[in-house]
Design an enzyme around this catalytic site. Sequence first.
Site, PDB file in Angstrom:
ATOM      1  N   LYS A   1       0.866  -1.190   0.000  1.00  0.00           N
ATOM      2  CA  LYS A   1       0.000   0.000   0.000  1.00  0.00           C
ATOM      3  C   LYS A   1       0.892   1.225   0.000  1.00  0.00           C
ATOM      4  O   LYS A   1       2.045   1.160   0.433  1.00  0.00           O
ATOM      5  CB  LYS A   1      -0.886  -0.010   1.254  1.00  0.00           C
ATOM      6  CG  LYS A   1      -2.105   0.865   1.144  1.00  0.00           C
ATOM      7  CD  LYS A   1      -3.271   0.170   0.444  1.00  0.00           C
ATOM      8  CE  LYS A   1      -4.419   1.127   0.214  1.00  0.00           C
ATOM      9  NZ  LYS A   1      -5.611   0.444  -0.312  1.00  0.00           N
TER      10      LYS A   1
ATOM     11  N   ASP B   1      -7.064   4.542  -4.342  1.00  0.00           N
ATOM     12  CA  ASP B   1      -7.718   4.391  -3.034  1.00  0.00           C
ATOM     13  C   ASP B   1      -8.320   5.771  -2.757  1.00  0.00           C
ATOM     14  O   ASP B   1      -8.570   6.539  -3.710  1.00  0.00           O
ATOM     15  CB  ASP B   1      -6.705   3.970  -1.958  1.00  0.00           C
ATOM     16  CG  ASP B   1      -7.363   3.563  -0.634  1.00  0.00           C
ATOM     17  OD1 ASP B   1      -7.890   2.445  -0.540  1.00  0.00           O
ATOM     18  OD2 ASP B   1      -7.384   4.378   0.312  1.00  0.00           O
TER      19      ASP B   1
HETATM   20  P1  NAP Z   1     -12.941   8.031  -2.434  1.00  0.00           P
HETATM   21  O1  NAP Z   1     -13.490   7.832  -3.798  1.00  0.00           O
HETATM   22  O2  NAP Z   1     -11.872   9.014  -2.236  1.00  0.00           O
HETATM   23  O3  NAP Z   1     -14.172   8.337  -1.462  1.00  0.00           O
HETATM   24  C1  NAP Z   1     -13.984   8.381  -0.081  1.00  0.00           C
HETATM   25  C2  NAP Z   1     -15.304   8.764   0.575  1.00  0.00           C
HETATM   26  O4  NAP Z   1     -15.168   8.617   1.978  1.00  0.00           O
HETATM   27  C3  NAP Z   1     -15.714  10.215   0.342  1.00  0.00           C
HETATM   28  O5  NAP Z   1     -17.092  10.319   0.365  1.00  0.00           O
HETATM   29  C4  NAP Z   1     -15.087  10.934   1.547  1.00  0.00           C
HETATM   30  O6  NAP Z   1     -15.751  12.129   1.900  1.00  0.00           O
HETATM   31  C5  NAP Z   1     -15.265   9.899   2.625  1.00  0.00           C
HETATM   32  N1  NAP Z   1     -14.157  10.034   3.609  1.00  0.00           N
HETATM   33  C6  NAP Z   1     -12.835   9.877   3.382  1.00  0.00           C
HETATM   34  N2  NAP Z   1     -12.109  10.110   4.484  1.00  0.00           N
HETATM   35  C7  NAP Z   1     -13.008  10.420   5.419  1.00  0.00           C
HETATM   36  C8  NAP Z   1     -12.904  10.749   6.789  1.00  0.00           C
HETATM   37  N3  NAP Z   1     -11.704  10.829   7.401  1.00  0.00           N
HETATM   38  N4  NAP Z   1     -14.059  10.993   7.468  1.00  0.00           N
HETATM   39  C9  NAP Z   1     -15.264  10.916   6.852  1.00  0.00           C
HETATM   40  N5  NAP Z   1     -15.426  10.597   5.562  1.00  0.00           N
HETATM   41  C10 NAP Z   1     -14.323  10.361   4.857  1.00  0.00           C
HETATM   42  O7  NAP Z   1     -12.361   6.644  -1.857  1.00  0.00           O
HETATM   43  P2  NAP Z   1     -12.839   5.163  -2.168  1.00  0.00           P
HETATM   44  O8  NAP Z   1     -11.943   4.618  -3.213  1.00  0.00           O
HETATM   45  O9  NAP Z   1     -14.306   5.115  -2.346  1.00  0.00           O
HETATM   46  O10 NAP Z   1     -12.430   4.412  -0.803  1.00  0.00           O
HETATM   47  C11 NAP Z   1     -13.334   4.310   0.297  1.00  0.00           C
HETATM   48  C12 NAP Z   1     -12.890   3.184   1.213  1.00  0.00           C
HETATM   49  O11 NAP Z   1     -12.868   1.954   0.482  1.00  0.00           O
HETATM   50  C13 NAP Z   1     -11.499   3.312   1.805  1.00  0.00           C
HETATM   51  O12 NAP Z   1     -11.460   2.700   3.085  1.00  0.00           O
HETATM   52  C14 NAP Z   1     -10.640   2.476   0.871  1.00  0.00           C
HETATM   53  O13 NAP Z   1      -9.456   2.029   1.467  1.00  0.00           O
HETATM   54  C15 NAP Z   1     -11.600   1.335   0.590  1.00  0.00           C
HETATM   55  N6  NAP Z   1     -11.333   0.567  -0.629  1.00  0.00           N
HETATM   56  C16 NAP Z   1     -11.309   1.169  -1.844  1.00  0.00           C
HETATM   57  C17 NAP Z   1     -11.096   0.396  -2.977  1.00  0.00           C
HETATM   58  C18 NAP Z   1     -11.137   0.985  -4.364  1.00  0.00           C
HETATM   59  O14 NAP Z   1     -11.096   0.216  -5.324  1.00  0.00           O
HETATM   60  N7  NAP Z   1     -11.254   2.282  -4.521  1.00  0.00           N
HETATM   61  C19 NAP Z   1     -10.871  -0.980  -2.861  1.00  0.00           C
HETATM   62  C20 NAP Z   1     -10.929  -1.574  -1.603  1.00  0.00           C
HETATM   63  C21 NAP Z   1     -11.156  -0.791  -0.494  1.00  0.00           C
HETATM   64  P3  NAP Z   1     -15.032  13.544   1.629  1.00  0.00           P
HETATM   65  O15 NAP Z   1     -15.106  13.742   0.145  1.00  0.00           O
HETATM   66  O16 NAP Z   1     -15.818  14.509   2.406  1.00  0.00           O
HETATM   67  O17 NAP Z   1     -13.630  13.398   2.135  1.00  0.00           O
END
Ligand code: NAP
Length: 449
Positions: free
Chosen positions: A130, A170
């Site tokens: 990561k 991510d």
């Molecule tokens: P993203 O597109 O950047 O979206 C993140 C979302 O979570 C946004 O709505 C953001 O709101 C909110 N958020 C982030 N940090 C926050 C915090 N500290 N407090 C409250 N809300 C918060 O990211 P994503 O890819 O969807 O990832 C979301 C989760 O899924 C993470 O845990 C990531 O590790 C996991 N994940 C992602 C993938 C992937 O393929 N993308 C795969 C496996 C796991 P704001 O815009 O207000 O910050």
Amino acid sequence: MASPEVSKLESIYADVLRRNPGEDEFHQAVREVFDSIVPVVARRPEFVEACVVTRVCEPERQIIFRVPWADDRGRVHINRGFRVEFNSALGPFKGGLRFHPSVYLGTIKFLGFEQIFKNALTGMPIGGGKGGSDFDPKGRSDAEVMRFCQSFMTELYRHIGEYTDVPAGDIGVGGREIGYLFGQYKRITNRYESGVLTGKGLTWGGSQVRPEATGYGATFFAQRMLQTRGDSLEGKRVVVSGSGNVATYAVEKVHQLGGTVVACSDSAGYVVDEAGIDLELLKQIKQVQRGRMSEYADKRGRARFVAGGSVWDVPCDVAMPSATQNELHAHDAATLIGNGCLAVVEGANMPTTPEATKAFLESGVLFAPGKAANAGGVATSALEMQQNASRDSWTFEHTEQRLAEIMNAIHDRCAETAEEYGAPGNYVVGANIAGFVKVADAMLALGLI
Ligand code: NAP
């Protein structure tokens, strides 16, 4: 009196705390795995004797670097970049990059540690890693994000490669950022090495279904889990936290499977939309305008925005925490259980605190840990690597079918392993043991690595 296995694991855990001070999320991730693997260590003492448990907690390599960049007004900023190459027993290091101001070494190590077992569960030949930075892309122009990505890759490129380490997206890293990162890698190395990054655009080496994969995959997992109780998502009220990549495509798939997502959120608050979240409006605001959920409520007459507060106060049958780590606390679990929630499926990594997880397991709520439920993203990244290696590209339908099969297989592997180790219905134990044993066996086979 603790069993000998528990005593051995406690002693290794004490060492992890001592060697990695201040990295709370990493400690939490290790603790959860150790709590699950007690019966494995009893059955397979060689995992402790050959120090496999100790070795799996120590990254193979950790890289921390300076990322200097200039904003649109010419002011210089310095961020910190990270890549933790945790375990390559099963294949090249694989795992995303996170750009968020809260990122520090402990964040990347917890995510990298989880990734080892998640990747093992997919059944694909990928190790765990990561990376990321404390850079905050919010409010930055495209040109600023590009300059940051170029500077980040100017250091990172020497550590990655199709057969070495393959980053992806991510939080804060989506298609735009992967494009800038890939462009800089290509420029520095003079190679069109498609397989070095995943999450690429469709016209330049990306895979169908990769943007959708994590949210779709978590929803497939939810469906399979409900089916074990003779139920399905049809007609269910669902709450999804977050409104980013994972959340958006969870909303899409839940609606396709007959459920209704009535609320989602961002870090400023949550939206309740009883008629069901309007997917096109959500995509327009979040993906095109890079806007906020409050704007969704402004544009969609009947929806209500609640500033601050907890999205888990909204009654639902299925909860899908899909924002960030430790976002669902014990009091949220009590509210969800009180409201009759049937299943919790983690789209995010470690969004549920240990106390909340315990409450769900004790009250008989179906609980899917992120390690298993959100593995669809990295599994589809591995499918992207397969397509890159064979200079091929598959249709949406074929790729989605592969994703569904992989998610069902992960579900069944977790359920069977939990049963085998005397914890039927406990997907946390099932996922941790199935992932751990696969990696541990490979580490033993490869000698002292
Ligand atoms: P993203 O597109 O950047 O979206 C993140 C979302 O979570 C946004 O709505 C953001 O709101 C909110 N958020 C982030 N940090 C926050 C915090 N500290 N407090 C409250 N809300 C918060 O990211 P994503 O890819 O969807 O990832 C979301 C989760 O899924 C993470 O845990 C990531 O590790 C996991 N994940 C992602 C993938 C992937 O393929 N993308 C795969 C496996 C796991 P704001 O815009 O207000 O910050």
